[in-house]
Design a protein around this motif. Structure first.
Motif, mmCIF file in Angstrom:
data_model
loop_
_atom_site.group_PDB
_atom_site.id
_atom_site.type_symbol
_atom_site.label_atom_id
_atom_site.label_comp_id
_atom_site.label_asym_id
_atom_site.label_seq_id
_atom_site.Cartn_x
_atom_site.Cartn_y
_atom_site.Cartn_z
ATOM 1 N N GLN A 173 3.376 3.077 7.445
ATOM 2 C CA GLN A 173 3.457 4.293 6.509
ATOM 3 C C GLN A 173 5.462 5.255 6.422
ATOM 4 N N LEU A 174 5.544 3.452 6.827
ATOM 5 C CA LEU A 174 7.093 3.326 5.035
ATOM 6 C C LEU A 174 6.863 2.907 4.193
ATOM 7 N N ILE A 175 5.756 2.904 3.995
ATOM 8 C CA ILE A 175 5.593 2.410 2.412
ATOM 9 C C ILE A 175 5.115 4.363 1.631
ATOM 10 N N CYS A 176 4.187 4.207 2.312
ATOM 11 C CA CYS A 176 3.739 6.058 2.663
ATOM 12 C C CYS A 176 5.345 7.083 2.456
ATOM 13 N N VAL A 177 5.654 7.012 3.553
ATOM 14 C CA VAL A 177 6.766 7.592 3.601
ATOM 15 C C VAL A 177 7.673 7.730 2.252
ATOM 16 N N LEU A 178 8.197 6.532 1.631
ATOM 17 C CA LEU A 178 8.695 6.332 0.286
ATOM 18 C C LEU A 178 7.935 6.885 -0.868
ATOM 19 N N ALA A 179 6.537 6.884 -0.674
ATOM 20 C CA ALA A 179 5.867 7.076 -1.853
ATOM 21 C C ALA A 179 6.189 8.739 -2.277
ATOM 22 N N ILE A 180 6.350 9.293 -1.128
ATOM 23 C CA ILE A 180 6.351 10.905 -1.146
ATOM 24 C C ILE A 180 8.123 10.962 -2.034
ATOM 25 N N ILE A 181 8.916 9.990 -1.548
ATOM 26 C CA ILE A 181 9.934 10.287 -1.386
ATOM 27 C C ILE A 181 10.547 9.788 -2.978
ATOM 28 N N LEU A 182 9.686 8.772 -3.499
ATOM 29 C CA LEU A 182 10.655 8.403 -4.592
ATOM 30 C C LEU A 182 8.979 7.899 -5.175
#
Length: 85
Positions: free
Chosen positions: A33-42
Motif C-alpha cells: 500500500q505504501l508503494i502504491c501511494v508513493l507511485a501516485i504521489i511521485l
C-alpha cells in the motif's frame, strides 16, 4: 499479612504457523500500500525511447487528421427547403 507478589513474566504461547503467516502477510500488505501511494504521489516519467522502438513514429499531421474528420462524419447535412406561403 505478608502478600506474595508474582513478578514472573506471563506465559505467552508461541505463535502458530497461521499467526505467523497472517503477521507477515499484513506487513507485506502495508508495504504494498505504501508503494502504491508513493507511485501516485511521485509518478515515474515515461521514457520516449521504448515508445519509439516498439511503435511507428507518428507525425503531428497524421494525429490531427482523424480528430478533424470525426466531427464532420457525425454531422448530417441539413436539407435546404424553401418556405411555403
Amino acid at each position: 499479612m505478608a502478600v506474595e507478589l508474582d513478578f514472573s513474566p506471563p506465559e505467552i504461547p508461541e505463535p502458530t504457523f497461521m499467526e505467523n503467516v497472517l503477521r507477515y502477510g499484513l506487513f507485506f500488505g502495508a508495504i504494498f500500500q505504501l508503494i502504491c501511494v508513493l507511485a501516485i504521489i511521485l509518478p515515474v516519467p515515461k521514457s520516449h525511447k521504448t515508445d519509439s522502438d516498439s511503435f511507428e513514429p507518428k507525425n503531428s499531421e497524421t494525429a490531427k487528421k482523424p480528430k478533424a474528420t470525426a466531427p464532420q462524419i457525425s454531422k448530417k447535412p441539413k436539407k435546404e427547403t424553401k418556405k411555403k406561403r
